[in-house]
Design a protein around this motif. Sequence first.
Motif, PDB file in Angstrom:
ATOM      1  N   SER A   1      36.496  36.836  29.272  1.00  0.00           N
ATOM      2  CA  SER A   1      36.927  36.043  30.038  1.00  0.00           C
ATOM      3  C   SER A   1      37.364  34.594  29.239  1.00  0.00           C
ATOM      4  N   GLY A   2      36.228  34.139  28.518  1.00  0.00           N
ATOM      5  CA  GLY A   2      36.356  33.000  27.941  1.00  0.00           C
ATOM      6  C   GLY A   2      37.128  33.018  26.867  1.00  0.00           C
ATOM      7  N   LEU A   3      37.505  34.411  26.322  1.00  0.00           N
ATOM      8  CA  LEU A   3      38.335  34.404  24.916  1.00  0.00           C
ATOM      9  C   LEU A   3      39.608  34.069  25.639  1.00  0.00           C
ATOM     10  N   PHE A   4      40.215  34.384  26.637  1.00  0.00           N
ATOM     11  CA  PHE A   4      41.469  34.018  27.126  1.00  0.00           C
ATOM     12  C   PHE A   4      41.547  32.560  28.127  1.00  0.00           C
ATOM     13  N   ALA A   5      40.446  31.814  28.137  1.00  0.00           N
ATOM     14  CA  ALA A   5      40.394  30.797  28.934  1.00  0.00           C
ATOM     15  C   ALA A   5      41.247  29.581  28.109  1.00  0.00           C
TER      16      ALA A   5
ATOM     17  N   ILE B   1      52.047  32.467  26.297  1.00  0.00           N
ATOM     18  CA  ILE B   1      52.285  32.281  27.522  1.00  0.00           C
ATOM     19  C   ILE B   1      51.125  31.997  28.491  1.00  0.00           C
ATOM     20  N   PRO B   2      50.854  30.871  28.914  1.00  0.00           N
ATOM     21  CA  PRO B   2      49.398  30.466  29.451  1.00  0.00           C
ATOM     22  C   PRO B   2      49.136  31.316  31.013  1.00  0.00           C
ATOM     23  N   GLU B   3      50.328  31.570  31.682  1.00  0.00           N
ATOM     24  CA  GLU B   3      50.116  32.393  32.912  1.00  0.00           C
ATOM     25  C   GLU B   3      49.377  33.965  32.361  1.00  0.00           C
ATOM     26  N   GLN B   4      49.734  34.217  31.026  1.00  0.00           N
ATOM     27  CA  GLN B   4      49.306  35.666  30.965  1.00  0.00           C
ATOM     28  C   GLN B   4      47.746  35.525  30.498  1.00  0.00           C
ATOM     29  N   LEU B   5      47.569  34.633  29.622  1.00  0.00           N
ATOM     30  CA  LEU B   5      46.119  34.433  29.308  1.00  0.00           C
ATOM     31  C   LEU B   5      45.240  33.987  30.514  1.00  0.00           C
ATOM     32  N   THR B   6      45.566  32.899  31.417  1.00  0.00           N
ATOM     33  CA  THR B   6      45.013  32.943  32.667  1.00  0.00           C
ATOM     34  C   THR B   6      44.644  34.080  33.494  1.00  0.00           C
ATOM     35  N   ARG B   7      45.751  34.883  33.515  1.00  0.00           N
ATOM     36  CA  ARG B   7      45.494  36.114  34.432  1.00  0.00           C
ATOM     37  C   ARG B   7      44.433  37.042  33.749  1.00  0.00           C
TER      38      ARG B   7
END
Lengths: 121, 121
Positions: free
Chosen positions: A110-114, B102-108
């Motif tokens: 989760s932190g990796l993609f934060a 793409i921030p939406e994908q990382l946040t997802r």
Amino acid sequence: MSKLLRVDDVTVPACCSPLSGPPMAEAEAVELAKVFKALADPVRLRLLNMIAAADGGEACVCDLTGAFEVTGPTISHHLKVLRQAGLINGERRGTWVYYRAIPEQLTRLSGLFALPALTTI
Amino acid sequence: MSKLLRVDDVTVPACCSPLSGPPMAEAEAVELAKVFKALADPVRLRLLNMIAAADGGEACVCDLTGAFEVTGPTISHHLKVLRQAGLINGERRGTWVYYRAIPEQLTRLSGLFALPALTTI
């Protein structure tokens, strides 16, 4: 009383810089790629979902095998891949093995993609 | 002035229940497995890291190709895989293509691995 037997002990690397942070070391990228390879299968994703969402945080393999149109040995293989990636661990109690998600690994991912919080000027 | 050309437009599914939440639909598991397959490579992870961490949120392909001991065409292939997974997009400006995460994908994905906050009784 059932004999308690820990099926495996997985070490999750202490971690984790986000992808938007400092350069990732090559060794970390190699290790993380293995974790994502374990996640790159729809049945394994749904198994992990069932385990992580189970009541009490624990799912009996007896409840997992019936949920998919694949054989028991195939489910066992998928569970082994998830275990080896440090995503779940299993504990044998009597006849069955009970699986739990490893929170440190999920939190790490989760932190990796934060993304950094947006700051306003 | 450079001609602006968007290389691709990626649609990231609206999302996302965490793995510890409701049952994942089969179609979502299939789609997510493809995203994780794209992430299951150390060079692609490091490329995504370089792009997500780039100054101004944007990395020129000219800066990415020199950072790895693989050929330019191999880097191009890896970038294409990341694009097709909805993790980055690219925009051609003049000679070079510039990539952004793409921030939406990382946040997802961050939300997918998020665990419910512990509540105290």
